[in-house]
Design a protein around this motif. Structure first.
Motif, PDB file in Angstrom:
ATOM      1  N   THR A 288       0.833  -1.204   0.000  1.00 47.89           N
ATOM      2  CA  THR A 288       0.000   0.000   0.000  1.00 47.89           C
ATOM      3  C   THR A 288       0.869   1.257   0.000  1.00 47.89           C
ATOM      4  OG1 THR A 288      -0.068   0.210   2.415  1.00 47.89           O
ATOM      5  CG2 THR A 288      -1.741  -1.201   1.418  1.00 47.89           C
ATOM      6  N   CYS A 289       0.238   2.366  -0.401  1.00 50.08           N
ATOM      7  CA  CYS A 289       0.902   3.657  -0.197  1.00 50.08           C
ATOM      8  C   CYS A 289      -0.044   4.497   0.652  1.00 50.08           C
ATOM      9  CB  CYS A 289       1.207   4.338  -1.524  1.00 50.08           C
ATOM     10  SG  CYS A 289      -0.260   4.664  -2.501  1.00 50.08           S
ATOM     11  N   LEU A 290       0.503   5.466   1.365  1.00 53.42           N
ATOM     12  CA  LEU A 290      -0.319   6.247   2.281  1.00 53.42           C
ATOM     13  C   LEU A 290      -0.830   7.515   1.620  1.00 53.42           C
ATOM     14  CD1 LEU A 290       1.451   5.956   5.741  1.00 53.42           C
ATOM     15  CD2 LEU A 290      -0.361   4.570   4.763  1.00 53.42           C
ATOM     16  N   GLU A 291      -2.112   7.774   1.806  1.00 54.54           N
ATOM     17  CA  GLU A 291      -2.685   9.051   1.381  1.00 54.54           C
ATOM     18  C   GLU A 291      -3.046   9.834   2.623  1.00 54.54           C
ATOM     19  OE1 GLU A 291      -5.933   8.570  -1.322  1.00 54.54           O
ATOM     20  OE2 GLU A 291      -4.641   7.852  -2.941  1.00 54.54           O
ATOM     21  N   GLY A 292      -2.576  11.065   2.709  1.00 52.72           N
ATOM     22  CA  GLY A 292      -2.792  11.851   3.922  1.00 52.72           C
ATOM     23  C   GLY A 292      -1.660  11.565   4.897  1.00 52.72           C
ATOM     24  N   SER A 293      -1.731  12.169   6.077  1.00 51.78           N
ATOM     25  CA  SER A 293      -0.637  11.960   7.023  1.00 51.78           C
ATOM     26  C   SER A 293      -1.193  11.803   8.429  1.00 51.78           C
ATOM     27  CB  SER A 293       0.315  13.158   6.976  1.00 51.78           C
ATOM     28  OG  SER A 293      -0.398  14.310   7.390  1.00 51.78           O
ATOM     29  N   GLY A 294      -0.305  11.426   9.353  1.00 53.45           N
ATOM     30  CA  GLY A 294      -0.704  11.292  10.752  1.00 53.45           C
ATOM     31  C   GLY A 294      -1.712  10.174  10.949  1.00 53.45           C
ATOM     32  N   ASP A 295      -2.530  10.305  11.997  1.00 55.23           N
ATOM     33  CA  ASP A 295      -3.472   9.249  12.354  1.00 55.23           C
ATOM     34  C   ASP A 295      -4.560   9.033  11.308  1.00 55.23           C
ATOM     35  OD1 ASP A 295      -2.086   8.784  14.628  1.00 55.23           O
ATOM     36  OD2 ASP A 295      -3.400   9.958  15.940  1.00 55.23           O
ATOM     37  N   SER A 296      -4.800  10.053  10.481  1.00 54.73           N
ATOM     38  CA  SER A 296      -5.907   9.935   9.515  1.00 54.73           C
ATOM     39  C   SER A 296      -5.429   9.387   8.169  1.00 54.73           C
ATOM     40  CB  SER A 296      -6.567  11.297   9.323  1.00 54.73           C
ATOM     41  OG  SER A 296      -5.592  12.232   8.905  1.00 54.73           O
ATOM     42  N   ALA A 297      -4.123   9.051   8.059  1.00 51.36           N
ATOM     43  CA  ALA A 297      -3.603   8.531   6.790  1.00 51.36           C
ATOM     44  C   ALA A 297      -4.330   7.253   6.388  1.00 51.36           C
ATOM     45  CB  ALA A 297      -2.106   8.262   6.925  1.00 51.36           C
ATOM     46  N   LYS A 298      -4.637   7.146   5.105  1.00 57.61           N
ATOM     47  CA  LYS A 298      -5.339   5.968   4.573  1.00 57.61           C
ATOM     48  C   LYS A 298      -4.349   5.110   3.778  1.00 57.61           C
ATOM     49  CE  LYS A 298     -10.112   6.717   4.913  1.00 57.61           C
ATOM     50  NZ  LYS A 298      -9.928   7.087   6.339  1.00 57.61           N
ATOM     51  N   ALA A 299      -4.500   3.792   3.903  1.00 66.23           N
ATOM     52  CA  ALA A 299      -3.656   2.872   3.131  1.00 66.23           C
ATOM     53  C   ALA A 299      -4.370   2.523   1.831  1.00 66.23           C
ATOM     54  CB  ALA A 299      -3.398   1.609   3.939  1.00 66.23           C
ATOM     55  N   VAL A 300      -3.720   2.823   0.705  1.00 70.23           N
ATOM     56  CA  VAL A 300      -4.327   2.571  -0.606  1.00 70.23           C
ATOM     57  C   VAL A 300      -3.468   1.554  -1.353  1.00 70.23           C
ATOM     58  CG1 VAL A 300      -5.070   3.665  -2.764  1.00 70.23           C
ATOM     59  CG2 VAL A 300      -5.132   4.962  -0.625  1.00 70.23           C
ATOM     60  N   PRO A 301      -4.081   0.487  -1.897  1.00 68.31           N
ATOM     61  CA  PRO A 301      -3.283  -0.545  -2.590  1.00 68.31           C
ATOM     62  C   PRO A 301      -2.548   0.021  -3.804  1.00 68.31           C
ATOM     63  CG  PRO A 301      -5.627  -1.163  -2.469  1.00 68.31           C
ATOM     64  CD  PRO A 301      -5.512   0.207  -1.919  1.00 68.31           C
ATOM     65  N   THR A 302      -1.299  -0.399  -3.992  1.00 67.00           N
ATOM     66  CA  THR A 302      -0.527   0.079  -5.153  1.00 67.00           C
ATOM     67  C   THR A 302      -0.701  -0.850  -6.343  1.00 67.00           C
ATOM     68  OG1 THR A 302       1.376  -1.246  -4.497  1.00 67.00           O
ATOM     69  CG2 THR A 302       1.277   0.999  -3.629  1.00 67.00           C
ATOM     70  N   GLY A 303      -1.245  -2.055  -6.099  1.00 65.78           N
ATOM     71  CA  GLY A 303      -1.345  -3.035  -7.182  1.00 65.78           C
ATOM     72  C   GLY A 303      -0.242  -4.085  -7.092  1.00 65.78           C
ATOM     73  N   ASP A 304       0.810  -3.782  -6.348  1.00 64.97           N
ATOM     74  CA  ASP A 304       1.883  -4.769  -6.181  1.00 64.97           C
ATOM     75  C   ASP A 304       1.522  -5.758  -5.076  1.00 64.97           C
ATOM     76  OD1 ASP A 304       3.473  -3.662  -8.135  1.00 64.97           O
ATOM     77  OD2 ASP A 304       4.479  -2.294  -6.739  1.00 64.97           O
ATOM     78  N   MET A 305       1.987  -6.993  -5.241  1.00 61.36           N
ATOM     79  CA  MET A 305       1.668  -8.051  -4.282  1.00 61.36           C
ATOM     80  C   MET A 305       2.958  -8.687  -3.755  1.00 61.36           C
ATOM     81  SD  MET A 305      -1.634  -8.585  -3.962  1.00 61.36           S
ATOM     82  CE  MET A 305      -3.075  -7.915  -4.784  1.00 61.36           C
ATOM     83  N   GLU A 306       2.804  -9.359  -2.622  1.00 61.50           N
ATOM     84  CA  GLU A 306       3.944 -10.043  -2.034  1.00 61.50           C
ATOM     85  C   GLU A 306       3.407 -11.262  -1.303  1.00 61.50           C
ATOM     86  OE1 GLU A 306       7.122  -7.895   0.425  1.00 61.50           O
ATOM     87  OE2 GLU A 306       5.698  -8.559   1.944  1.00 61.50           O
ATOM     88  N   GLU A 307       4.158 -12.345  -1.304  1.00 59.01           N
ATOM     89  CA  GLU A 307       3.727 -13.519  -0.538  1.00 59.01           C
ATOM     90  C   GLU A 307       4.720 -13.808   0.574  1.00 59.01           C
ATOM     91  OE1 GLU A 307       2.763 -16.887  -2.982  1.00 59.01           O
ATOM     92  OE2 GLU A 307       1.180 -15.801  -4.048  1.00 59.01           O
ATOM     93  N   LEU A 308       4.181 -14.131   1.734  1.00 59.07           N
ATOM     94  CA  LEU A 308       5.029 -14.476   2.879  1.00 59.07           C
ATOM     95  C   LEU A 308       4.655 -15.867   3.345  1.00 59.07           C
ATOM     96  CD1 LEU A 308       5.137 -11.405   5.301  1.00 59.07           C
ATOM     97  CD2 LEU A 308       7.073 -12.464   4.158  1.00 59.07           C
ATOM     98  N   GLU A 309       5.672 -16.663   3.665  1.00 60.62           N
ATOM     99  CA  GLU A 309       5.410 -18.011   4.171  1.00 60.62           C
ATOM    100  C   GLU A 309       5.150 -17.951   5.673  1.00 60.62           C
ATOM    101  OE1 GLU A 309       7.921 -21.839   3.783  1.00 60.62           O
ATOM    102  OE2 GLU A 309       8.465 -20.535   2.087  1.00 60.62           O
ATOM    103  N   CYS A 310       4.109 -18.599   6.142  1.00 58.46           N
ATOM    104  CA  CYS A 310       3.848 -18.679   7.581  1.00 58.46           C
ATOM    105  C   CYS A 310       2.794 -19.747   7.819  1.00 58.46           C
ATOM    106  CB  CYS A 310       3.361 -17.331   8.123  1.00 58.46           C
ATOM    107  SG  CYS A 310       1.937 -16.666   7.239  1.00 58.46           S
TER     108      CYS A 310
END
Length: 449
Positions: A288-310
């Protein structure tokens, strides 16, 4: 006046305490669905934070007051309705907290190996409904979704040396499971950045100083943040500076067998199944990339993906209150009872305090202030004649026959003290402050119910 409080966690006890202290004649009855009191102080606070549980002493004083009675083992909404309580009492305060968790709403969420933080914490803290959770700890990597204090609690319990946990009131069953655990790496993943984490510096510092586990923070995540926090409030500034310092420190070669780290700006998209489609083997995250700043910042998907093993995924994205009774208004969107200063909208004589009033956030002190605020509303309404105390109400006298007719036997505070004594005695034998009893039937057997 007779006042009824539903729920015996911090919100319920602080509400009762304030009313008893500021009204010399009020009688307060506290109803609780479990035989044992104290809610999240008993079942939410981490076992290695015993000092936080000291409020139990204050609550015990309240419960032992001559004008306060405790009725455990009574589920309001099932064993007794809110309407029946409103008939029996001049005022009814709902303080039953948040009994559910927010769901991720992603594919694979129901695979084996995926747990809610609420259930996981309930398991190691002895909440009867979670005693059979039996989480699978046979994987090396665990992933916790969320950047709050509960997420850090869970990471700490998963990575703590056993000799530290053995001295706490963690349950016997979870201690045995942790002794066989293969987990040696824990990632804490959040949708937003370092400036939006919800945990506090005390909990972070404790995690950084955990023996036998080293922190893995990427310096790249903190580029330019020193400037960004210059004007931030002091707690946020100190917290961020501690993360930056930890990220930049050269790891000492201690041969730490375990590690943990923070991952930012990643949002869960899917829990990935093993070949047989039954268990979790990893997670797909959207960057994600952040839109806005501080506590009100929103996370917006960039389109990139990642996989983590767990092999273990714990979702720590918040608790959620549930409606208790169709007679009580409930905002399902926000998960709270609509109210003004604790007065339930449109239902005179009905009040709410704690998480069901304002949402599941904040620490015990926040709940204390919030409950005093609701209690103040009750006191004002008693004084201002909004609550008619000229008609006498029977209180528990009226409820007793209703409960008896439904085969419900309430548990008194002195009953709880017998359970408490049994737990402390069992703990002493094992060198612990207490050994919690996790079986409801066994609790009732101890008090001869």
């Amino acid at each position: 006046p007779r006042v009824c409080v539903v729920g015996s966690g911090p919100a319920g006890f602080y509400t009762a305490q304030h009313i008893l202290k500021h009204h010399g004649g009020a009688q307060v009855d506290i109803y609780e669905k479990l035989p044992v009191p104290f809610g999240l102080v008993r079942f939410g606070v981490a076992p290695d934070h015993p000092e936080v549980k000291n409020v139990i002493n204050t609550f015990t004083q309240t419960a032992r007051s001559g004008r306060c009675s405790y009725y455990g083992n009574v589920t309001v909404g099932r064993d007794a309705t809110v309407a029946e309580l409103r008939q029996a009492y001049h005022a009814v305060v709902l303080s039953y907290g948040a009994e559910d968790n927010r769901v991720l709403g992603i594919p694979g969420e129901n695979l084996s190996g995926v747990y809610s933080a609420r259930a996981f914490v309930g398991w190691y803290n002895g909440l009867p409904e979670n005693r059979d959770l039996n989480p699978d700890l046979s994987c090396e990597t665990a992933l916790i979704l969320g950047h709050g204090n509960v997420a850090l609690d869970i990471a700490r319990i998963l990575l703590s040396p056993l000799q530290l946990l053995r001295k706490t009131d963690i349950t016997d069953g979870s201690l045995a499971a942790l002794a066989c655990s293969k987990v040696k790496r824990v990632w804490l993943v959040g949708r937003r950045g370092p400036l939006q984490v919800a945990f506090t510096i005390k909990e972070l510092r404790e995690m950084i100083n955990l023996p036998g586990a080293r922190p893995v923070l990427s310096p790249a995540d903190f580029t330019g943040l020193e400037d960004a926090v210059k004007d931030a409030p002091r707690p946020r500034k100190r917290l961020t500076e501690l993360m930056i310092k930890t990220a930049l420190e050269k790891p000492v070669e201690t041969g730490c067998p375990r590690e943990w780290g923070l991952k930012f700006q990643r949002s869960p998209q899917e829990v990935l199944p093993t070949a047989d489609g039954r268990r979790a083997r990893g997670i797909r995250l959207s960057l994600t990339c952040l839109e806005g700043s501080g506590d009100s910042a929103k996370a917006v998907p960039t389109g990139d993906m990642e996989e983590l093993e767990c092999g273990l995924v714990v979702s720590s994205i918040g608790y959620r209150s549930l409606p208790l009774d169709p007679a009580v208004p409930f905002d399902t969107q926000r998960g709270v009872i609509p109210n003004s200063s604790g007065r339930v909208k449109g239902v005179p004589g009905l009040y709410c305090s704690g998480w069901v009033k304002r949402g599941p956030t904040g620490v015990i002190i926040t709940t204390m202030n919030d409950s005093f605020d609701t209690a103040q509303s009750v006191l004002e309404d008693l004084q201002g004649g909004v609550l008619d105390v000229s008609t006498s109400r029977e209180g528990f006298g009226a409820m007793e026959s209703i409960l008896r007719s439904r085969g419900v036997r309430p548990v008194s505070f002195s009953d709880w003290e017998k359970i408490d004594a049994a737990e402390v005695a069992r703990g002493k034998a094992a060198g612990k402050p207490r050994e919690k009893i996790v079986d409801l039937q066994e609790m009732l057997r101890i008090i001869g119910h």
